[in-house]
Design an enzyme around this catalytic site. Structure first.
Site, PDB file in Angstrom:
ATOM      1  N   ASP A 219       0.696  -1.295  -0.152  1.00 59.58           N
ATOM      2  CA  ASP A 219      -0.087  -0.107   0.137  1.00 59.58           C
ATOM      3  C   ASP A 219       0.916   1.264  -0.009  1.00 59.58           C
ATOM      4  O   ASP A 219       0.299   2.309  -0.242  1.00 59.58           O
ATOM      5  CB  ASP A 219      -0.934   0.127   1.050  1.00 59.58           C
ATOM      6  CG  ASP A 219      -2.097  -0.607   1.062  1.00 59.58           C
ATOM      7  OD1 ASP A 219      -2.427  -0.932  -0.023  1.00 59.58           O
ATOM      8  OD2 ASP A 219      -2.972  -0.814   2.112  1.00 59.58           O
ATOM      9  N   CYS A 220       2.014   1.125   0.376  1.00 60.33           N
ATOM     10  CA  CYS A 220       3.096   2.439   0.516  1.00 60.33           C
ATOM     11  C   CYS A 220       3.737   2.764  -0.867  1.00 60.33           C
ATOM     12  O   CYS A 220       4.572   3.501  -0.722  1.00 60.33           O
ATOM     13  CB  CYS A 220       3.772   2.168   1.563  1.00 60.33           C
ATOM     14  SG  CYS A 220       2.916   1.961   3.114  1.00 60.33           S
TER      15      CYS A 220
END
Ligand code: BGC
Ligand code: NOJ
Length: 824
Positions: free
Chosen positions: A486-487
């Site tokens: 997600d990063c």
């Protein structure tokens, strides 16, 4: 150093020191009512949704955290008082122990000759928690005691409760009737549910207003009511409603007494909220029998035994005996148990997730299923259907959804381009476990819109199509907002403090591509091929928009994508991670930092990419030489030393933490599976043991999180606190490690046509055994390894008769079979 020990016979972890490095917690509840409980009885409860239906209050981040199931014992002769669970008074205790078990926690201690022990659990099928407190006088003289209990109610919406004081300091309401406290904030308007706090004894007094109980400017550690030895009988009008009872007990030497407290949630019918109907008084006809039942000791004991039996049954789905105690303990007890917690709660509520920030993750919940499906397939089935209903017509999905409403979360939205494929893998796991193809015919809407229903099978087809519609310049899948990581926000550009990395400056149509999604796509297309090959005439008739394709179509897609990965996604010694929004390589030897990422290596090799041309082996060798630490495999190396808006959140973390080079436990099992697929049993087990919580128990002071369950992250090599874990409990690590150890190292793997036995173990192991339920049968499997090999079944017998191959074909009608397998 350890702070307790495992009690495997009772399936408990026994904490013997209350001041563990962090609160070490457990979950109570199985379906709707959930409670978090720490080793000092801290935590809170909620009904289905930790944000929208919070029952008690919890404050994170104040030292030691605040909120719990507070008990005080007061010696009425000396006025000395203490908390038997250590918090909140922190008085000195003898023989403190907290036994975290499966769905229950028992906390006890002795102080000044008075033993107090409380068993906390949520009875199956009930929306309440039982606290059974047993007080024993171990003195040689009679003891005159007062017991005070206290809970602080949350005004339902935990976010509003923590922020909107101008309103909610005026809304609190309670009723006290026959010695029971009913918390009914907002019952007068749109709610038809209330909470209650009840007690088996007739209380000498009660309190429902926090300030009266505590006294001005006092905390929970020295409430004035406890200090003085009597309640105020306060009624809350607004402010902070609580429930507190004062019970007086006199105990002869050696005498014991049990007091039962109940904290519960109850819903009345919309047209039966009040009694009498034209009043504002809660109708208690429904709740009173429940209270009467569980304040009865025999009934509470029976409910506890039923909970024990329930867990015996669940864990009975899969039990092993291997030469390694850490494997046995995790597989047989704790890893399976954690899989249930992640299935129930996904990432929504732990000591690291406030319960107000997010609902259930789409990819997370699908992955959680992988480790859960063998326990309660019917619940897995329902979850799949609920998840599919949040899918969008494009085939993409809402990234998160609220458990209470089942609706997708608009704030975070969609466009995490890996999301839909996890649904395919989850359905695949369900089919392989159960053989229940009827699930594919279930008609499910998109985005919960009535009228948009198609068979589940079409949802899967659309998932595949979603990626085909979103290929980038190299023919690799576009990443969208992010993929599993997600990063890695390659199409966003966050420059302003506080902006969401994943949504700020998001470029629709951005060209960043993900090799990880490419690997996932291959796994998903191969799963589709397996399903398609077994469809035999079903689905077609009801399938309106999508043509049903043959298995060959999906195999071809998988092969093409594999080729693209090997061509466009190979860096020379490992797989690239991505191409960024400007088409530059991410995770390449050409990069200054973040040269190699673990995710594409493990996932591609696990999906079978590069097995035949040596790339998978080479990639995994690079993983070993570049990412391995004594505490597990780091996510990337070297960690980013500065923030780069082109990469996004990943570079926002200090080096070694979280996605920026932490040991992200979730993707270690992909590497484990990859090693097992390639026959390296010793390497696979070695990786497995490095992050095995039980194995790490001896490092508790460094690790800091609970030694009985996985944490999301262990600080990586660049971190000053290398080896320190964070974000325990709710992590996809649980399911994937369970899959890695049971299906790939022990190698007993559900397939569409039966149970495959294909272990890949260290050559030193002389064998192991597994008891497993599979499609209605009980199988007792014994694996012998007389030649000391890692892999290769040379012989199999079923009930003493030689059998072909290494696949146990299911036999309808149930029963038991004994399987023996020889490696060589
Ligand atoms: C975390 C990720 C998480 C994401 C979404 C990030 O801050 O580092 O692990 O997936 O938030 O919740
Ligand atoms: C936690 C999120 O819940 C999960 O969806 C994500 O894959 C990992 N973090 C990695 O970023």
């Amino acid at each position: 150093m350890r702070f307790g020990h495992f009690d495997d016979a009772r399936r408990e972890y026994v904490i013997t020191q209350p001041d563990t490095p962090l609160p070490w917690m457990n979950y109570l509840g199985s379906e709707d009512y959930f409670a978090l409980i720490t080793n000092t009885a801290g935590g809170y409860a909620f009904y289905r949704d930790a944000r929208l239906r919070r029952i008690t209050r919890y404050r994170y981040n104040v030292p030691g955290h605040h909120g719990g199931r507070y008990l005080y014992v007061r010696d009425d002769e000396s006025a000395d008082y203490w908390s038997p669970g250590w918090q909140p008074t922190q008085s000195p205790l003898e023989n403190y122990s907290c036994r975290h078990g499966l769905g229950y926690t028992i906390i006890g201690s002795t102080h000044a000759g008075i033993r107090a022990e409380t068993r906390y659990f949520v009875p199956l099928g009930e929306n309440l928690e039982v606290w059974q407190t047993t007080i024993t006088n171990q003195r040689s003289t009679p003891a005159k005691l007062s017991i005070f209990s206290a809970v602080e109610f949350c005004l339902w919406d935990a976010w509003d409760d923590a922020t909107n004081f101008q309103r909610n300091f005026s809304t609190g309401e309670v009723e006290v009737e026959e010695g029971m406290v009913y918390h009914k904030t907002e019952y007068r308007e749109r709610r038809r549910h209330f909470a209650y706090f009840a007690c088996s004894e007739k209380p000498a007094g009660f309190d429902t207003q926090r300030e009266d109980f505590l006294g001005a400017y006092r905390g929970w550690e020295r409430p004035s009511v406890v200090e003085q030895g009597h309640s105020c009988d306060s009624i809350a009008y607004g402010w902070q409603p609580i429930g507190s009872f004062h019970i007086r007990v006199t105990l002869e030497p050696g005498e014991e007494k049990q007091i039962i407290f109940l904290l519960g949630y109850f819903e009345n019918p919309r047209d039966g909220k009040y009694d009498p109907p034209d009043s504002q008084t809660i109708n208690k006809h429904g709740v009173k029998p429940v209270i009467a039942k569980f304040t009865d000791r025999t009934q509470a004991d029976t409910a506890f035994e039923a909970l024990r039996a329930y867990w015996d049954e669940l864990l009975g789905a899969l039990q092993v005996e291997t030469p390694n105690e850490h494997v046995d303990r995790m597989v047989n007890i704790w890893n399976a148990y954690q899989c249930m917690a992640t299935f129930n709660i996904s990432r929504s509520a732990s000591l690291f997730e406030s319960g107000i920030g997010r609902g259930l993750g789409f990819r997370d919940s699908n992955q959680d299923l992988l480790g859960f499906v063998q326990m309660v397939p019917t619940r897995a089935r329902q979850r799949i259907l609920n998840l599919a209903a949040t899918q969008l017509p494009s085939g993409g999905a809402y990234h998160q959804f609220q458990p209470l409403t089942g609706l997708g979360n608009h704030d975070i939205g969609s466009n995490f381009n890996d999301d839909p494929h996890w649904l395919v893998l989850a359905v695949g796991a369900y089919l392989r476990e159960t053989g229940d193809f009827s699930i594919l015919d279930e008609c499910i809407p998109y985005d919960n819109h009535l009228g948009s229903e198609t068979p589940l099978y079409e949802h899967l087809q659309r998932a595949v199509q979603y990626t085909l519609d979103r290929l980038g310049p190299h023919g690799l899948p576009l990443i969208g907002r992010a993929d599993w990581n997600d990063c890695l926000n390659l199409n966003s550009h966050a420059e302003t403090p506080g902006e969401s990395f994943q949504t700020a400056g998001y470029k629709e149509g951005g060209i960043a591509e993900s090799i990880f999604i490419a690997g996932l796509f291959v796994a998903s297309a191969r799963e589709m091929a397996q399903i398609a090959a077994r469809l035999t005439g079903r689905i077609q008739e009801t399938n309106a928009e999508f043509e049903v394709k043959q298995a060959g179509y999906y195999l071809q897609l998988a092969d093409q994508m594999s080729d693209t990965i090997c061509r466009e996604g190979w860096d020379g010694e490992w797989f690239l991670r991505a191409y960024d929004g400007a088409g530059r390589k991410v995770g390449s030897s050409e990069c200054e930092e973040g040269k190699i990422y673990v995710e594409p290596q493990g996932f591609c090799a696990m999906a079978g990419i590069g097995l035949d041309n040596g790339l998978a082996r080479q990639a995994m060798d690079s993983v070993r030489s570049r990412l391995l630490t004594e505490h597990g495999l780091a996510l990337l190396q070297p960690a980013y030393s500065k923030y780069d808006p082109n990469l996004g959140e990943i570079s926002s973390y200090p080096p070694g933490y979280k996605e920026n080079g932490g040991i992200f436990c979730h993707n270690n099992p992909w590497a484990i599976i990859a090693e097992a697929r390639m026959g390296n049993g010793e390497g696979a087990l070695d990786y497995y043991l490095r992050i095995n919580p039980s194995k790490r128990e001896a490092l508790s002071e460094l690790h800091r999180c609970e030694p009985y369950i996985y944490a999301q992250m262990i600080a990586g090599p660049e971190a000053p606190t290398h080896g320190e874990a964070k974000n325990s409990w709710l992590t996809g690590t649980a399911a994937w490690n369970y899959v890695a150890i049971t299906q790939w190292i022990l190698g007993i793997r559900p397939e569409y046509d039966g149970l495959r036995i294909d272990p890949c173990i260290p050559p030193q192991w002389n064998g192991f055994s597994m008891r497993r339920r599979f499609r209605g049968e009980r199988l007792e499997i014994t694996v012998h390894n007389p030649e000391g090999v890692s892999r290769g079944v040379v012989r199999m017998s079923i009930d003493g008769t030689e059998a072909e191959g290494n696949l146990i074909v299911p036999r309808p009608g149930g029963g038991e079979r004994k399987i023996e397998v020889w490696l060589g």
